[in-house]
Design a protein around this motif. Structure first.
Motif, PDB file in Angstrom:
ATOM      1  N   GLU A 148      39.231  29.380  52.221  1.00 14.30           N
ATOM      2  CA  GLU A 148      39.294  29.318  53.691  1.00 14.30           C
ATOM      3  C   GLU A 148      40.414  30.232  54.168  1.00 14.30           C
ATOM      4  OE1 GLU A 148      37.765  28.885  56.699  1.00 14.30           O
ATOM      5  OE2 GLU A 148      37.066  26.967  55.868  1.00 14.30           O
ATOM      6  N   LYS A 150      40.795  32.681  56.717  1.00 16.85           N
ATOM      7  CA  LYS A 150      41.027  33.346  58.005  1.00 16.85           C
ATOM      8  C   LYS A 150      42.201  32.795  58.813  1.00 16.85           C
ATOM      9  CE  LYS A 150      36.304  34.992  58.415  1.00 16.85           C
ATOM     10  NZ  LYS A 150      35.091  35.072  59.270  1.00 16.85           N
ATOM     11  N   TYR A 151      42.334  31.452  58.841  1.00 20.57           N
ATOM     12  CA  TYR A 151      43.414  30.875  59.652  1.00 20.57           C
ATOM     13  C   TYR A 151      44.778  31.416  59.233  1.00 20.57           C
ATOM     14  CZ  TYR A 151      39.729  27.461  60.543  1.00 20.57           C
ATOM     15  OH  TYR A 151      38.542  26.865  60.866  1.00 20.57           O
ATOM     16  N   LYS A 153      45.543  34.275  57.669  1.00 18.33           N
ATOM     17  CA  LYS A 153      45.676  35.711  57.435  1.00 18.33           C
ATOM     18  C   LYS A 153      46.624  36.406  58.423  1.00 18.33           C
ATOM     19  CE  LYS A 153      42.739  39.698  56.268  1.00 18.33           C
ATOM     20  NZ  LYS A 153      42.930  40.705  57.313  1.00 18.33           N
ATOM     21  N   LEU A 174      53.609  29.680  52.249  1.00 15.51           N
ATOM     22  CA  LEU A 174      53.661  28.286  52.711  1.00 15.51           C
ATOM     23  C   LEU A 174      53.303  28.185  54.191  1.00 15.51           C
ATOM     24  CD1 LEU A 174      56.872  27.076  50.834  1.00 15.51           C
ATOM     25  CD2 LEU A 174      54.532  26.283  50.450  1.00 15.51           C
ATOM     26  N   ASP A 178      50.310  26.266  55.828  1.00 16.84           N
ATOM     27  CA  ASP A 178      50.589  25.293  56.885  1.00 16.84           C
ATOM     28  C   ASP A 178      49.674  25.516  58.088  1.00 16.84           C
ATOM     29  OD1 ASP A 178      52.355  23.190  58.099  1.00 16.84           O
ATOM     30  OD2 ASP A 178      52.767  24.814  59.498  1.00 16.84           O
ATOM     31  N   SER A 179      49.488  26.782  58.490  1.00 17.74           N
ATOM     32  CA  SER A 179      48.585  27.089  59.608  1.00 17.74           C
ATOM     33  C   SER A 179      47.168  26.644  59.280  1.00 17.74           C
ATOM     34  CB  SER A 179      48.566  28.593  59.895  1.00 17.74           C
ATOM     35  OG  SER A 179      49.813  29.015  60.368  1.00 17.74           O
ATOM     36  N   ARG A 182      46.701  22.812  59.433  1.00 20.37           N
ATOM     37  CA  ARG A 182      46.674  22.249  60.783  1.00 20.37           C
ATOM     38  C   ARG A 182      45.341  22.475  61.466  1.00 20.37           C
ATOM     39  NH1 ARG A 182      52.135  21.443  63.151  1.00 20.37           N
ATOM     40  NH2 ARG A 182      53.481  21.582  61.335  1.00 20.37           N
ATOM     41  N   SER A 183      44.633  23.559  61.072  1.00 20.34           N
ATOM     42  CA  SER A 183      43.396  23.908  61.775  1.00 20.34           C
ATOM     43  C   SER A 183      42.140  23.546  61.009  1.00 20.34           C
ATOM     44  CB  SER A 183      43.376  25.409  62.092  1.00 20.34           C
ATOM     45  OG  SER A 183      44.310  25.722  63.104  1.00 20.34           O
ATOM     46  N   ASN A 184      42.256  23.177  59.733  1.00 17.17           N
ATOM     47  CA  ASN A 184      41.046  22.967  58.938  1.00 17.17           C
ATOM     48  C   ASN A 184      41.224  21.818  57.958  1.00 17.17           C
ATOM     49  OD1 ASN A 184      39.168  23.392  56.593  1.00 17.17           O
ATOM     50  ND2 ASN A 184      38.422  24.975  57.969  1.00 17.17           N
ATOM     51  N   PHE A 216      59.105  21.418  52.688  1.00 20.51           N
ATOM     52  CA  PHE A 216      57.873  21.950  53.282  1.00 20.51           C
ATOM     53  C   PHE A 216      57.659  21.378  54.680  1.00 20.51           C
ATOM     54  CE2 PHE A 216      53.127  21.750  53.736  1.00 20.51           C
ATOM     55  CZ  PHE A 216      52.939  23.120  53.881  1.00 20.51           C
ATOM     56  N   LEU A 219      60.072  23.085  56.956  1.00 17.57           N
ATOM     57  CA  LEU A 219      59.638  24.454  57.223  1.00 17.57           C
ATOM     58  C   LEU A 219      58.517  24.470  58.264  1.00 17.57           C
ATOM     59  CD1 LEU A 219      59.948  27.473  56.222  1.00 17.57           C
ATOM     60  CD2 LEU A 219      57.970  27.023  54.764  1.00 17.57           C
ATOM     61  N   GLY A 220      57.543  23.595  58.098  1.00 18.63           N
ATOM     62  CA  GLY A 220      56.418  23.537  59.037  1.00 18.63           C
ATOM     63  C   GLY A 220      56.875  23.194  60.449  1.00 18.63           C
ATOM     64  N   TRP A 223      58.819  26.072  61.968  1.00 10.76           N
ATOM     65  CA  TRP A 223      57.904  27.151  62.348  1.00 10.76           C
ATOM     66  C   TRP A 223      57.169  26.821  63.643  1.00 10.76           C
ATOM     67  CZ3 TRP A 223      57.610  31.999  61.773  1.00 10.76           C
ATOM     68  CH2 TRP A 223      56.423  32.697  61.925  1.00 10.76           C
ATOM     69  N   SER A 224      56.726  25.579  63.777  1.00  6.70           N
ATOM     70  CA  SER A 224      56.079  25.171  65.025  1.00  6.70           C
ATOM     71  C   SER A 224      57.021  25.363  66.207  1.00  6.70           C
ATOM     72  CB  SER A 224      55.665  23.699  64.951  1.00  6.70           C
ATOM     73  OG  SER A 224      54.437  23.562  64.303  1.00  6.70           O
TER      74      SER A 224
ATOM     75  N   LYS B 150      38.373  31.791  63.777  1.00  5.80           N
ATOM     76  CA  LYS B 150      39.398  31.171  62.930  1.00  5.80           C
ATOM     77  C   LYS B 150      40.770  31.824  63.011  1.00  5.80           C
ATOM     78  CE  LYS B 150      36.081  29.181  59.710  1.00  5.80           C
ATOM     79  NZ  LYS B 150      35.698  29.000  58.305  1.00  5.80           N
ATOM     80  N   TYR B 151      40.795  33.164  63.044  1.00  4.17           N
ATOM     81  CA  TYR B 151      42.097  33.847  63.060  1.00  4.17           C
ATOM     82  C   TYR B 151      42.948  33.397  64.248  1.00  4.17           C
ATOM     83  CZ  TYR B 151      39.536  36.988  59.971  1.00  4.17           C
ATOM     84  OH  TYR B 151      38.770  37.500  58.959  1.00  4.17           O
ATOM     85  N   ASP B 157      46.051  25.922  68.742  1.00  4.42           N
ATOM     86  CA  ASP B 157      46.305  24.543  68.324  1.00  4.42           C
ATOM     87  C   ASP B 157      47.770  24.166  68.510  1.00  4.42           C
ATOM     88  OD1 ASP B 157      43.739  23.871  67.628  1.00  4.42           O
ATOM     89  OD2 ASP B 157      43.951  24.444  65.526  1.00  4.42           O
ATOM     90  N   ARG B 158      48.651  25.138  68.376  1.00  2.00           N
ATOM     91  CA  ARG B 158      50.076  24.826  68.480  1.00  2.00           C
ATOM     92  C   ARG B 158      50.585  24.823  69.912  1.00  2.00           C
ATOM     93  NH1 ARG B 158      50.968  27.191  63.113  1.00  2.00           N
ATOM     94  NH2 ARG B 158      52.266  25.739  61.933  1.00  2.00           N
TER      95      ARG B 158
END
Lengths: 239, 239
Positions: A148, A150-151, A153, A174, A178-179, A182-184, A216, A219-220, A223-224, B150-151, B157-158
Protein backbone atom coordinates in the motif's frame (compact mmCIF):
# COMPACT_ATOMS: atom_id res chain seq x y z
CA UNK A 1 -2.43 -5.41 2.40
CA UNK A 2 1.01 -4.44 3.62
CA UNK A 3 3.38 -1.55 3.46
CA UNK A 4 7.15 -2.04 3.14
CA UNK A 5 9.80 0.50 2.21
CA UNK A 6 13.57 0.17 1.85
CA UNK A 7 16.26 2.71 1.03
CA UNK A 8 19.76 2.43 -0.35
CA UNK A 9 21.67 5.40 1.01
CA UNK A 10 25.29 6.44 0.99
CA UNK A 11 25.87 5.11 4.50
CA UNK A 12 24.00 1.83 4.01
CA UNK A 13 20.49 0.41 3.89
CA UNK A 14 17.22 1.00 5.72
CA UNK A 15 14.34 -1.49 5.83
CA UNK A 16 10.87 -0.95 7.32
CA UNK A 17 7.77 -3.15 7.22
CA UNK A 18 4.40 -3.31 8.90
CA UNK A 19 2.97 -6.68 9.92
CA UNK A 20 -0.71 -6.67 9.03
CA UNK A 21 -2.21 -9.16 6.63
CA UNK A 22 -5.85 -9.19 5.71
CA UNK A 23 -8.29 -11.07 3.58
CA UNK A 24 -11.28 -8.77 3.88
CA UNK A 25 -11.74 -6.57 6.91
CA UNK A 26 -12.74 -9.43 9.21
CA UNK A 27 -9.70 -11.60 8.62
CA UNK A 28 -6.87 -9.54 9.99
CA UNK A 29 -3.74 -11.07 11.44
CA UNK A 30 -0.15 -10.24 12.30
CA UNK A 31 2.62 -11.79 10.23
CA UNK A 32 6.16 -10.48 10.02
CA UNK A 33 7.28 -9.47 6.54
CA UNK A 34 10.95 -8.80 7.20
CA UNK A 35 13.21 -11.86 6.93
CA UNK A 36 16.99 -11.97 7.28
CA UNK A 37 19.56 -14.45 5.99
CA UNK A 38 22.91 -13.88 7.58
CA UNK A 39 26.43 -15.28 7.53
CA UNK A 40 28.06 -13.14 10.18
CA UNK A 41 30.90 -10.99 8.93
CA UNK A 42 30.38 -12.22 5.39
CA UNK A 43 26.86 -11.46 4.14
CA UNK A 44 23.46 -10.16 5.10
CA UNK A 45 20.38 -10.59 2.92
CA UNK A 46 17.11 -8.94 3.92
CA UNK A 47 13.75 -9.81 2.35
CA UNK A 48 10.57 -7.72 2.59
CA UNK A 49 7.41 -9.25 1.17
CA UNK A 50 3.95 -8.10 0.07
CA UNK A 51 1.10 -9.87 -1.65
CA UNK A 52 -0.34 -13.36 -1.26
CA UNK A 53 0.72 -14.62 2.20
CA UNK A 54 0.76 -18.30 1.20
CA UNK A 55 3.13 -17.47 -1.65
CA UNK A 56 5.46 -15.25 0.38
CA UNK A 57 5.65 -17.78 3.24
CA UNK A 58 6.38 -20.64 0.85
CA UNK A 59 9.07 -18.63 -0.89
CA UNK A 60 10.79 -17.83 2.41
CA UNK A 61 10.47 -21.45 3.60
CA UNK A 62 11.94 -22.83 0.38
CA UNK A 63 14.78 -20.29 0.44
CA UNK A 64 15.66 -21.42 4.00
CA UNK A 65 15.28 -25.14 3.30
CA UNK A 66 17.66 -24.89 0.37
CA UNK A 67 20.42 -23.01 2.19
CA UNK A 68 22.41 -26.21 2.69
CA UNK A 69 21.58 -27.81 -0.64
CA UNK A 70 23.76 -28.17 -3.71
CA UNK A 71 21.62 -25.91 -5.85
CA UNK A 72 22.29 -22.15 -5.98
CA UNK A 73 21.14 -20.67 -2.67
CA UNK A 74 21.21 -17.44 -0.67
CA UNK A 75 24.32 -18.40 1.32
CA UNK A 76 26.21 -19.72 -1.67
CA UNK A 77 26.00 -17.19 -4.49
CA UNK A 78 28.62 -14.47 -4.79
CA UNK A 79 26.48 -11.48 -5.69
CA UNK A 80 23.26 -9.89 -4.51
CA UNK A 81 22.18 -9.89 -8.14
CA UNK A 82 22.13 -13.70 -7.98
CA UNK A 83 20.17 -13.53 -4.73
CA UNK A 84 17.48 -11.44 -6.43
CA UNK A 85 17.39 -13.92 -9.31
CA UNK A 86 16.92 -16.84 -6.90
CA UNK A 87 14.12 -15.03 -5.05
CA UNK A 88 12.41 -14.30 -8.38
CA UNK A 89 12.76 -17.88 -9.59
CA UNK A 90 11.45 -19.28 -6.29
CA UNK A 91 8.51 -16.89 -6.35
CA UNK A 92 7.67 -17.99 -9.89
CA UNK A 93 8.00 -21.65 -8.90
CA UNK A 94 5.57 -21.32 -5.97
CA UNK A 95 3.11 -19.28 -7.96
CA UNK A 96 3.05 -21.80 -10.79
CA UNK A 97 2.71 -24.70 -8.37
CA UNK A 98 -0.24 -23.13 -6.51
CA UNK A 99 -2.00 -21.19 -9.23
CA UNK A 100 -1.73 -24.07 -11.69
CA UNK A 101 -4.13 -26.16 -9.62
CA UNK A 102 -6.83 -23.55 -9.20
CA UNK A 103 -9.64 -22.02 -11.13
CA UNK A 104 -10.86 -18.60 -10.14
CA UNK A 105 -9.65 -15.09 -9.60
CA UNK A 106 -7.33 -15.48 -6.60
CA UNK A 107 -4.16 -13.45 -7.05
CA UNK A 108 -1.21 -15.67 -6.14
CA UNK A 109 1.37 -12.98 -6.88
CA UNK A 110 3.85 -11.52 -4.42
CA UNK A 111 6.40 -8.72 -4.57
CA UNK A 112 9.69 -8.72 -2.72
CA UNK A 113 12.27 -6.15 -1.81
CA UNK A 114 15.67 -7.86 -1.61
CA UNK A 115 18.58 -5.95 -0.10
CA UNK A 116 21.81 -6.44 1.73
CA UNK A 117 25.51 -6.81 1.17
CA UNK A 118 27.85 -9.65 0.25
CA UNK A 119 31.55 -9.14 0.99
CA UNK A 120 33.26 -7.88 -2.15
CA UNK A 121 30.23 -5.82 -3.25
CA UNK A 122 28.65 -2.56 -2.16
CA UNK A 123 25.23 -2.72 -0.47
CA UNK A 124 22.54 -3.35 -3.10
CA UNK A 125 18.76 -3.22 -3.21
CA UNK A 126 16.37 -4.95 -5.63
CA UNK A 127 12.64 -4.99 -6.25
CA UNK A 128 11.37 -8.40 -7.42
CA UNK A 129 8.06 -8.25 -9.28
CA UNK A 130 5.33 -10.93 -9.01
CA UNK A 131 6.52 -12.17 -12.43
CA UNK A 132 9.94 -12.93 -10.94
CA UNK A 133 11.89 -10.31 -12.87
CA UNK A 134 13.55 -7.52 -10.92
CA UNK A 135 15.04 -4.03 -10.96
CA UNK A 136 17.89 -2.52 -8.94
CA UNK A 137 17.87 0.67 -6.91
CA UNK A 138 20.16 3.50 -8.04
CA UNK A 139 21.15 6.82 -6.50
CA UNK A 140 18.59 8.80 -8.52
CA UNK A 141 15.63 7.11 -6.81
CA UNK A 142 17.14 5.65 -3.66
CA UNK A 143 14.10 3.76 -2.39
CA UNK A 144 11.62 1.00 -3.21
CA UNK A 145 8.12 0.46 -1.80
CA UNK A 146 5.77 -2.52 -2.03
CA UNK A 147 2.16 -2.99 -0.91
CA UNK A 148 0.00 0.00 0.00
CA UNK A 149 2.56 2.52 -1.27
CA UNK A 150 0.72 5.70 -2.20
CA UNK A 151 -0.19 7.32 1.12
CA UNK A 152 3.41 7.30 2.28
CA UNK A 153 5.11 8.28 -0.96
CA UNK A 154 4.84 12.11 -0.87
CA UNK A 155 6.91 12.47 2.32
CA UNK A 156 9.66 10.21 0.94
CA UNK A 157 9.68 12.05 -2.39
CA UNK A 158 10.19 15.32 -0.55
CA UNK A 159 12.81 14.27 1.98
CA UNK A 160 14.96 11.32 0.93
CA UNK A 161 18.05 11.59 -1.26
CA UNK A 162 21.03 9.29 -1.64
CA UNK A 163 23.03 11.41 0.83
CA UNK A 164 20.35 11.30 3.53
CA UNK A 165 21.74 9.77 6.74
CA UNK A 166 20.59 6.34 7.91
CA UNK A 167 18.89 7.83 10.99
CA UNK A 168 17.02 10.36 8.85
CA UNK A 169 16.10 7.57 6.46
CA UNK A 170 14.60 5.57 9.33
CA UNK A 171 12.78 8.64 10.61
CA UNK A 172 11.31 9.25 7.17
CA UNK A 173 10.33 5.59 6.77
CA UNK A 174 8.54 5.74 10.13
CA UNK A 175 6.68 8.93 9.15
CA UNK A 176 5.78 7.39 5.81
CA UNK A 177 4.34 4.36 7.62
CA UNK A 178 2.62 6.61 10.17
CA UNK A 179 0.82 8.47 7.34
CA UNK A 180 -0.24 5.14 5.86
CA UNK A 181 -1.47 3.78 9.20
CA UNK A 182 -3.67 6.84 9.72
CA UNK A 183 -5.29 6.64 6.28
CA UNK A 184 -5.54 2.90 5.65
CA UNK A 185 -6.76 0.14 7.92
CA UNK A 186 -4.97 -2.64 6.05
CA UNK A 187 -1.59 -1.55 7.39
CA UNK A 188 -0.87 -2.08 11.09
CA UNK A 189 1.60 -2.32 13.95
CA UNK A 190 3.98 -3.81 15.00
CA UNK A 191 6.71 -2.63 12.66
CA UNK A 192 10.05 -4.22 11.82
CA UNK A 193 12.86 -1.71 11.35
CA UNK A 194 16.35 -2.69 10.27
CA UNK A 195 19.29 -0.32 9.96
CA UNK A 196 22.23 -1.67 8.02
CA UNK A 197 25.44 0.42 8.08
CA UNK A 198 27.60 -0.30 5.04
CA UNK A 199 30.22 -3.04 5.57
CA UNK A 200 28.77 -4.23 8.90
CA UNK A 201 27.58 -7.64 7.54
CA UNK A 202 25.31 -7.95 10.52
CA UNK A 203 21.62 -7.53 11.42
CA UNK A 204 21.84 -6.54 15.07
CA UNK A 205 20.31 -3.06 14.50
CA UNK A 206 16.87 -4.63 14.19
CA UNK A 207 14.07 -2.89 16.07
CA UNK A 208 10.54 -3.83 16.94
CA UNK A 209 7.95 -1.02 17.11
CA UNK A 210 4.65 -1.99 18.70
CA UNK A 211 1.75 0.11 19.97
CA UNK A 212 3.53 0.67 23.29
CA UNK A 213 6.65 2.12 21.67
CA UNK A 214 6.96 5.60 23.19
CA UNK A 215 9.41 6.90 20.61
CA UNK A 216 7.21 6.05 17.64
CA UNK A 217 4.12 7.46 19.30
CA UNK A 218 5.99 10.67 20.18
CA UNK A 219 7.33 10.94 16.63
CA UNK A 220 3.85 10.54 15.14
CA UNK A 221 2.38 13.17 17.46
CA UNK A 222 5.24 15.60 16.90
CA UNK A 223 4.78 15.17 13.15
CA UNK A 224 1.03 15.78 13.32
CA UNK A 225 1.61 18.94 15.34
CA UNK A 226 4.37 20.12 13.03
CA UNK A 227 2.16 19.53 9.97
CA UNK A 228 -0.75 21.41 11.49
CA UNK A 229 1.59 24.23 12.53
CA UNK A 230 3.13 24.38 9.07
CA UNK A 231 -0.35 24.39 7.56
CA UNK A 232 -1.49 27.28 9.73
CA UNK A 233 1.62 29.22 8.71
CA UNK A 234 0.91 28.82 4.98
CA UNK A 235 -0.16 32.06 3.28
CA UNK A 236 -3.80 32.37 2.21
CA UNK A 237 -4.28 32.23 -1.54
CA UNK A 238 -4.66 35.61 -3.22
CA UNK A 239 -6.94 35.25 -6.23
CA UNK B 1 -6.48 9.37 -14.11
CA UNK B 2 -7.77 12.37 -12.25
CA UNK B 3 -7.86 13.80 -8.78
CA UNK B 4 -10.89 15.64 -7.42
CA UNK B 5 -11.72 16.57 -3.84
CA UNK B 6 -14.67 18.39 -2.33
CA UNK B 7 -15.47 19.43 1.23
CA UNK B 8 -18.67 20.27 3.04
CA UNK B 9 -17.71 22.68 5.81
CA UNK B 10 -19.66 24.80 8.25
CA UNK B 11 -19.30 27.90 6.08
CA UNK B 12 -20.07 26.23 2.76
CA UNK B 13 -18.50 24.01 0.12
CA UNK B 14 -15.08 23.71 -1.51
CA UNK B 15 -14.44 21.97 -4.85
CA UNK B 16 -11.07 21.26 -6.46
CA UNK B 17 -10.20 19.26 -9.59
CA UNK B 18 -7.21 18.71 -11.81
CA UNK B 19 -7.69 18.50 -15.58
CA UNK B 20 -5.50 15.67 -16.84
CA UNK B 21 -6.90 12.68 -18.64
CA UNK B 22 -4.78 9.86 -19.92
CA UNK B 23 -5.09 6.60 -21.73
CA UNK B 24 -1.59 5.29 -21.28
CA UNK B 25 1.32 7.67 -20.79
CA UNK B 26 1.39 8.77 -24.42
CA UNK B 27 -2.21 9.90 -24.66
CA UNK B 28 -2.41 12.77 -22.25
CA UNK B 29 -4.84 15.62 -22.68
CA UNK B 30 -6.50 18.43 -20.74
CA UNK B 31 -10.22 18.19 -20.03
CA UNK B 32 -12.04 20.11 -17.35
CA UNK B 33 -13.75 17.98 -14.73
CA UNK B 34 -15.65 20.65 -12.83
CA UNK B 35 -19.08 21.50 -14.24
CA UNK B 36 -21.64 23.91 -12.81
CA UNK B 37 -25.42 24.14 -13.23
CA UNK B 38 -26.74 27.40 -11.91
CA UNK B 39 -30.01 29.26 -11.51
CA UNK B 40 -28.76 32.51 -10.04
CA UNK B 41 -30.06 33.26 -6.57
CA UNK B 42 -31.94 29.97 -6.49
CA UNK B 43 -29.62 27.00 -6.91
CA UNK B 44 -26.06 25.95 -7.71
CA UNK B 45 -25.12 22.38 -8.59
CA UNK B 46 -21.44 21.44 -9.02
CA UNK B 47 -20.28 18.19 -10.61
CA UNK B 48 -16.77 16.74 -10.37
CA UNK B 49 -16.05 13.67 -12.49
CA UNK B 50 -13.47 10.88 -12.64
CA UNK B 51 -13.23 7.72 -14.70
CA UNK B 52 -14.04 6.98 -18.32
CA UNK B 53 -13.99 10.33 -20.18
CA UNK B 54 -16.55 9.27 -22.79
CA UNK B 55 -18.98 8.33 -20.03
CA UNK B 56 -18.46 11.50 -17.95
CA UNK B 57 -18.79 13.75 -21.00
CA UNK B 58 -21.97 12.01 -22.15
CA UNK B 59 -23.45 12.26 -18.68
CA UNK B 60 -22.77 16.00 -18.50
CA UNK B 61 -24.09 16.54 -22.05
CA UNK B 62 -27.30 14.64 -21.34
CA UNK B 63 -27.81 16.47 -18.04
CA UNK B 64 -27.50 19.81 -19.89
CA UNK B 65 -29.68 18.76 -22.86
CA UNK B 66 -32.46 17.72 -20.51
CA UNK B 67 -32.54 20.93 -18.47
CA UNK B 68 -35.54 22.25 -20.42
CA UNK B 69 -37.33 18.93 -20.85
CA UNK B 70 -40.37 17.62 -19.04
CA UNK B 71 -38.51 14.80 -17.33
CA UNK B 72 -36.91 15.35 -13.90
CA UNK B 73 -33.81 17.52 -14.43
CA UNK B 74 -31.16 19.42 -12.50
CA UNK B 75 -33.02 22.74 -12.66
CA UNK B 76 -36.38 21.27 -11.81
CA UNK B 77 -36.02 19.02 -8.78
CA UNK B 78 -36.41 20.46 -5.31
CA UNK B 79 -33.62 18.71 -3.43
CA UNK B 80 -29.95 17.98 -3.98
CA UNK B 81 -30.80 14.38 -3.10
CA UNK B 82 -32.84 14.21 -6.30
CA UNK B 83 -29.97 15.79 -8.23
CA UNK B 84 -27.63 13.01 -7.04
CA UNK B 85 -30.24 10.42 -8.05
CA UNK B 86 -30.52 11.91 -11.55
CA UNK B 87 -26.73 11.97 -11.98
CA UNK B 88 -26.57 8.33 -10.86
CA UNK B 89 -29.37 7.27 -13.20
CA UNK B 90 -27.83 9.13 -16.15
CA UNK B 91 -24.43 7.58 -15.45
CA UNK B 92 -26.03 4.11 -15.39
CA UNK B 93 -27.91 4.87 -18.61
CA UNK B 94 -24.75 5.92 -20.49
CA UNK B 95 -22.76 3.03 -19.16
CA UNK B 96 -25.36 0.49 -20.18
CA UNK B 97 -25.72 2.08 -23.63
CA UNK B 98 -21.96 2.04 -24.31
CA UNK B 99 -20.81 -1.07 -22.48
CA UNK B 100 -23.71 -3.11 -23.79
CA UNK B 101 -22.32 -2.93 -27.34
CA UNK B 102 -18.77 -3.95 -26.52
CA UNK B 103 -16.79 -7.03 -25.76
CA UNK B 104 -13.53 -6.65 -23.88
CA UNK B 105 -12.16 -5.27 -20.68
CA UNK B 106 -12.71 -1.54 -21.11
CA UNK B 107 -13.94 0.06 -17.89
CA UNK B 108 -16.87 2.33 -18.76
CA UNK B 109 -17.46 3.37 -15.16
CA UNK B 110 -17.30 6.89 -13.80
CA UNK B 111 -17.54 8.42 -10.35
CA UNK B 112 -19.04 11.81 -9.59
CA UNK B 113 -18.99 14.21 -6.71
CA UNK B 114 -22.24 16.19 -6.70
CA UNK B 115 -22.52 19.21 -4.43
CA UNK B 116 -24.26 22.50 -4.11
CA UNK B 117 -27.29 24.12 -2.60
CA UNK B 118 -30.94 24.51 -3.55
CA UNK B 119 -32.92 27.26 -1.82
CA UNK B 120 -34.73 25.75 1.13
CA UNK B 121 -31.96 23.27 1.91
CA UNK B 122 -28.52 23.50 3.50
CA UNK B 123 -25.48 22.92 1.24
CA UNK B 124 -25.11 19.19 0.55
CA UNK B 125 -22.44 16.96 -0.96
CA UNK B 126 -22.82 13.48 -2.50
CA UNK B 127 -20.50 10.85 -3.94
CA UNK B 128 -22.06 8.93 -6.85
CA UNK B 129 -20.48 5.53 -7.48
CA UNK B 130 -19.98 4.01 -10.96
CA UNK B 131 -23.01 1.80 -10.19
CA UNK B 132 -25.18 4.91 -9.87
CA UNK B 133 -25.89 4.62 -6.15
CA UNK B 134 -24.61 7.36 -3.86
CA UNK B 135 -23.68 8.44 -0.35
CA UNK B 136 -23.92 11.81 1.37
CA UNK B 137 -21.21 13.69 3.23
CA UNK B 138 -21.69 14.26 6.97
CA UNK B 139 -19.82 16.34 9.55
CA UNK B 140 -17.79 13.34 10.80
CA UNK B 141 -15.94 12.95 7.50
CA UNK B 142 -16.45 16.28 5.79
CA UNK B 143 -14.87 15.47 2.43
CA UNK B 144 -15.05 13.19 -0.60
CA UNK B 145 -12.31 12.31 -3.09
CA UNK B 146 -12.46 10.59 -6.48
CA UNK B 147 -9.73 9.42 -8.87
CA UNK B 148 -6.13 9.14 -7.69
CA UNK B 149 -7.02 9.73 -4.04
CA UNK B 150 -4.34 8.15 -1.90
CA UNK B 151 -1.34 10.46 -2.20
CA UNK B 152 -3.36 13.47 -1.08
CA UNK B 153 -5.40 11.84 1.67
CA UNK B 154 -2.99 12.04 4.66
CA UNK B 155 -2.83 15.86 4.67
CA UNK B 156 -6.65 16.13 4.54
CA UNK B 157 -7.05 13.54 7.28
CA UNK B 158 -4.75 15.57 9.50
CA UNK B 159 -6.07 19.06 8.84
CA UNK B 160 -9.71 19.22 7.75
CA UNK B 161 -12.67 19.19 10.12
CA UNK B 162 -16.22 20.42 9.70
CA UNK B 163 -15.33 23.72 11.38
CA UNK B 164 -12.34 24.41 9.10
CA UNK B 165 -12.77 27.73 7.26
CA UNK B 166 -13.43 27.79 3.51
CA UNK B 167 -10.06 29.44 2.84
CA UNK B 168 -8.25 26.81 4.91
CA UNK B 169 -10.24 24.13 3.11
CA UNK B 170 -9.07 25.48 -0.25
CA UNK B 171 -5.50 25.71 0.99
CA UNK B 172 -5.63 22.09 2.13
CA UNK B 173 -7.19 20.95 -1.14
CA UNK B 174 -4.40 22.70 -3.05
CA UNK B 175 -1.71 21.07 -0.89
CA UNK B 176 -3.41 17.71 -1.29
CA UNK B 177 -3.34 18.16 -5.08
CA UNK B 178 0.25 19.43 -4.93
CA UNK B 179 1.32 16.23 -3.13
CA UNK B 180 -0.46 14.17 -5.78
CA UNK B 181 1.07 16.11 -8.67
CA UNK B 182 4.57 15.50 -7.31
CA UNK B 183 4.10 11.76 -6.89
CA UNK B 184 1.86 10.82 -9.83
CA UNK B 185 2.14 11.81 -13.48
CA UNK B 186 -1.51 11.08 -14.30
CA UNK B 187 -2.67 14.19 -12.42
CA UNK B 188 -1.87 17.60 -13.92
CA UNK B 189 -2.49 21.33 -14.11
CA UNK B 190 -4.55 23.44 -14.71
CA UNK B 191 -6.80 23.14 -11.66
CA UNK B 192 -10.40 24.25 -11.18
CA UNK B 193 -11.14 25.64 -7.72
CA UNK B 194 -14.59 26.67 -6.60
CA UNK B 195 -15.44 28.25 -3.26
CA UNK B 196 -19.10 28.25 -2.35
CA UNK B 197 -20.14 30.27 0.71
CA UNK B 198 -23.36 28.95 2.20
CA UNK B 199 -26.53 30.68 0.89
CA UNK B 200 -24.73 32.48 -1.95
CA UNK B 201 -26.45 30.46 -4.75
CA UNK B 202 -23.73 31.59 -7.10
CA UNK B 203 -20.53 30.24 -8.71
CA UNK B 204 -18.52 33.45 -9.17
CA UNK B 205 -15.73 32.36 -6.77
CA UNK B 206 -14.35 30.02 -9.42
CA UNK B 207 -10.59 30.10 -9.94
CA UNK B 208 -8.28 28.75 -12.57
CA UNK B 209 -4.80 27.61 -11.47
CA UNK B 210 -2.36 26.98 -14.29
CA UNK B 211 1.41 26.52 -14.31
CA UNK B 212 1.94 30.29 -14.30
CA UNK B 213 -0.11 30.83 -11.15
CA UNK B 214 2.32 32.50 -8.73
CA UNK B 215 0.21 31.89 -5.64
CA UNK B 216 -0.03 28.13 -6.18
CA UNK B 217 3.66 27.84 -6.99
CA UNK B 218 4.56 29.85 -3.89
CA UNK B 219 2.23 27.71 -1.76
CA UNK B 220 3.81 24.48 -3.04
CA UNK B 221 7.32 25.72 -2.40
CA UNK B 222 6.47 27.08 1.05
CA UNK B 223 4.92 23.71 1.89
CA UNK B 224 7.94 21.74 0.69
CA UNK B 225 10.23 23.96 2.76
CA UNK B 226 7.97 23.74 5.80
CA UNK B 227 7.84 19.93 5.52
CA UNK B 228 11.61 19.65 5.22
CA UNK B 229 12.04 22.03 8.14
CA UNK B 230 9.53 20.08 10.23
CA UNK B 231 11.30 16.85 9.30
CA UNK B 232 14.71 18.20 10.35
CA UNK B 233 13.19 19.27 13.68
CA UNK B 234 11.83 15.77 14.44
CA UNK B 235 13.68 14.01 17.26
CA UNK B 236 15.92 11.07 16.30
CA UNK B 237 14.54 7.72 17.40
CA UNK B 238 16.01 6.36 20.62
CA UNK B 239 16.05 2.58 20.48
Amino acid sequence: MTYCVAMRLEQGLVFAADSRTNAGVDQIATFRKLHTFQVSGERLVVLLSAGNLATTQSVVSLLRMRLDSDRPNLNGVGSLYDVAAIVGATSREVRQRDAGQTQGSVDFGSSFIVGGQIRGEAPRLFLVYPEGNFIECTADTPYFQIGETKYGKPIIDRVVEYRTSLDDGIKCALLSIDSTLRSNLSVGLPLDILKYPRDSFDDHLHYDVDEHHEGFRALGEAWSQALRGAFQAMPDMQW
